[in-house]
Motif scaffolding. Structure first.
Motif, PDB file in Angstrom:
ATOM      1  N   GLY A  40     121.126  -8.370 -46.941  1.00 24.82           N
ATOM      2  CA  GLY A  40     120.630  -7.161 -46.992  1.00 24.82           C
ATOM      3  C   GLY A  40     121.481  -5.668 -47.348  1.00 24.82           C
ATOM      4  O   GLY A  40     122.685  -4.913 -46.547  1.00 24.82           O
ATOM      5  N   CYS A  42     121.116  -1.902 -45.798  1.00 27.09           N
ATOM      6  CA  CYS A  42     119.912  -0.779 -45.834  1.00 27.09           C
ATOM      7  C   CYS A  42     120.541   0.273 -45.864  1.00 27.09           C
ATOM      8  O   CYS A  42     121.469   0.755 -45.747  1.00 27.09           O
ATOM      9  N   GLU A  65     122.656  -7.939 -42.586  1.00 26.80           N
ATOM     10  CA  GLU A  65     121.163  -8.405 -42.550  1.00 26.80           C
ATOM     11  C   GLU A  65     121.815  -9.902 -43.704  1.00 26.80           C
ATOM     12  O   GLU A  65     121.313  -9.337 -44.373  1.00 26.80           O
ATOM     13  N   LEU A 147     116.299 -10.833 -44.363  1.00 25.07           N
ATOM     14  CA  LEU A 147     115.507  -9.972 -44.004  1.00 25.07           C
ATOM     15  C   LEU A 147     115.088  -9.571 -42.460  1.00 25.07           C
ATOM     16  O   LEU A 147     114.920  -8.295 -42.817  1.00 25.07           O
ATOM     17  N   ALA A 151     115.234  -5.598 -41.066  1.00 24.61           N
ATOM     18  CA  ALA A 151     114.724  -4.884 -42.273  1.00 24.61           C
ATOM     19  C   ALA A 151     113.213  -5.546 -42.075  1.00 24.61           C
ATOM     20  O   ALA A 151     111.988  -4.729 -42.045  1.00 24.61           O
ATOM     21  N   GLY A 178     111.252   1.221 -47.248  1.00 24.80           N
ATOM     22  CA  GLY A 178     111.420  -0.480 -46.967  1.00 24.80           C
ATOM     23  C   GLY A 178     111.086  -0.870 -45.526  1.00 24.80           C
ATOM     24  O   GLY A 178     110.554  -1.615 -45.379  1.00 24.80           O
ATOM     25  N   SER A 316     109.388  -7.984 -50.908  1.00 24.19           N
ATOM     26  CA  SER A 316     109.906  -7.226 -50.490  1.00 24.19           C
ATOM     27  C   SER A 316     111.576  -7.378 -50.689  1.00 24.19           C
ATOM     28  O   SER A 316     112.519  -6.185 -50.672  1.00 24.19           O
ATOM     29  N   LEU A 333     120.139   1.977 -54.164  1.00 17.95           N
ATOM     30  CA  LEU A 333     119.342   2.157 -52.750  1.00 17.95           C
ATOM     31  C   LEU A 333     119.230   3.773 -52.394  1.00 17.95           C
ATOM     32  O   LEU A 333     118.497   4.830 -52.625  1.00 17.95           O
ATOM     33  N   ARG A 342     114.441  -3.906 -50.404  1.00 18.99           N
ATOM     34  CA  ARG A 342     115.220  -4.437 -50.184  1.00 18.99           C
ATOM     35  C   ARG A 342     115.866  -4.898 -51.260  1.00 18.99           C
ATOM     36  O   ARG A 342     116.000  -5.357 -51.742  1.00 18.99           O
ATOM     37  N   LEU A 344     119.318  -6.664 -51.458  1.00 16.43           N
ATOM     38  CA  LEU A 344     120.407  -8.503 -51.389  1.00 16.43           C
ATOM     39  C   LEU A 344     121.834  -8.017 -51.907  1.00 16.43           C
ATOM     40  O   LEU A 344     121.419  -8.044 -53.308  1.00 16.43           O
TER      41      LEU A 344
END
Length: 347
Positions: A40, A42, A65, A147, A151, A178, A316, A333, A342, A344
């Protein structure tokens, strides 16, 4: 297997991200080499790039993540084998502090954070400590599994450990991005009722309602207090979460608590906390608790919830980008394109 791999490398001094071909690391004693499936992006990754969080290293591979498959085990590893689907822990205990010496590794006073103190998983391979691995059930999607290591596990620990939400608690969540979106789902799973989502973004509020919020209100609504009073039948909020980390959001959390209510600060910023007047805070015996992180066993519990269908994180995953396009994912993001939960990276 080749001897090199593609990895994102952040120069924390220049705040520059670049893709490099670097040697595939060798797992040492007690370690495993994981072929990364997903990892992920973040907000804390962005904060490190932007210089809002202190850097531990001059150059580091980001991403904490992750999910993946073990492809090699180091000396002394037991209980794990090549081909096992796993989630690496996003931190390593120091092994020297008082907590570690008594075996309380998850309470380490000097926890080394993945993607900050050591290389993370925006790369094709990642070396992880076997001690902190979580097994991914065969029927759990590896994208959703990624996740879990922050997360979802951080809000899970906030709900069940720090806030101790139980059936019948009226729960308020300020900020449904998130972290806040997962707080909604997990508070509902814990039996919170009603669940009230508060934000300034109408699209985020609508999403929160789809995922389990019973009421959604704008934070700038002049009638917010009256609406919360009506939604809770006058008893106000038992547990409030601030997923933003701003003085005004934590102030609202505390203002609408019932007597003996608990506010939990999950969002992080450099600003000061404002808990409101002492007279109101003390007279109504309100509480404010800080929260950070999770315990390794929380990831295992969440993996089991996914396996049994009690939790669905498919909504998500807002976007998946190739490792070669990681900078595009970072920008998406940072600019909050489409209100992502999220994004990825798939190496």
């Amino acid at each position: 297997m080749t001897t090199t791999m593609l990895a994102e490398r952040l120069d924390t001094r220049a705040r520059k991200v670049r893709l490099e071909e670097i040697p595939i690391p060798e797992p040492g004693p007690g370690e495993v080499l994981v072929k990364v499936a997903y990892c992920g992006i973040c907000q804390s990754d962005l904060s490190l790039i932007q210089g809002h969080l202190p850097a531990s290293r001059d150059v580091v591979t980001q991403g904490h993540e992750a999910s993946g498959v073990i492809v090699r085990t180091g000396p002394g590893v037991i209980g794990w084998a090549e081909g096992d689907r796993v989630i690496p822990s996003a931190g390593r205990p120091c092994g020297r502090c008082r907590a570690c010496r008594r075996g309380a590794f998850t309470d380490c006073y000097d926890l080394q954070l993945m993607a900050f103190a050591y290389d993370g998983a925006w790369a094709e391979y990642h070396v992880a400590q076997a001690l902190g691995l979580t097994r991914v059930p065969d029927n759990v999607d590896m994208a959703q599994a990624a996740l879990l290591a922050d997360a979802v596990s951080t809000p899970f620990a906030a709900v069940v450990r720090t806030a101790q939400v139980h059936a019948g608690n009226a729960v308020g969540i300020w900020g449904v991005g998130g972290v806040g979106t997962h707080l909604v789902q997990l508070a509902r799973l814990a039996g919170g009722v009603p669940i009230i989502a508060v934000d300034l973004n109408d699209a985020a509020l609508e999403r929160a309602r789809r995922l389990g919020a019973d009421h959604t209100f704008r934070a700038d609504d002049p009638d917010l207090g009256a609406k919360i009073t009506e939604a809770t039948g006058g008893r106000m909020i038992d547990v409030a979460f601030d997923a933003v980390g701003l003085p005004q959001t934590v102030r609202q959390c505390i203002a609408y608590l019932d007597t003996n209510g608990r506010a939990v600060s999950v969002g992080l910023s450099e600003q000061d906390i404002d808990a409101g007047p002492f007279l109101d805070f003390n007279l109504h015996r309100k509480q404010l608790r800080g929260h950070l992180g999770y315990k390794s066993q929380d990831i295992g519990m969440l993996a089991e919830l996914l396996s049994y269908g009690r939790l669905d994180l498919s909504g998500s995953i807002s976007q998946v980008v190739a490792l070669a396009d990681v900078e595009e994912g970072i920008a998406a993001l940072a600019e909050k394109r489409g209100n992502p939960i999220r994004i990825l990276v798939q190496p």
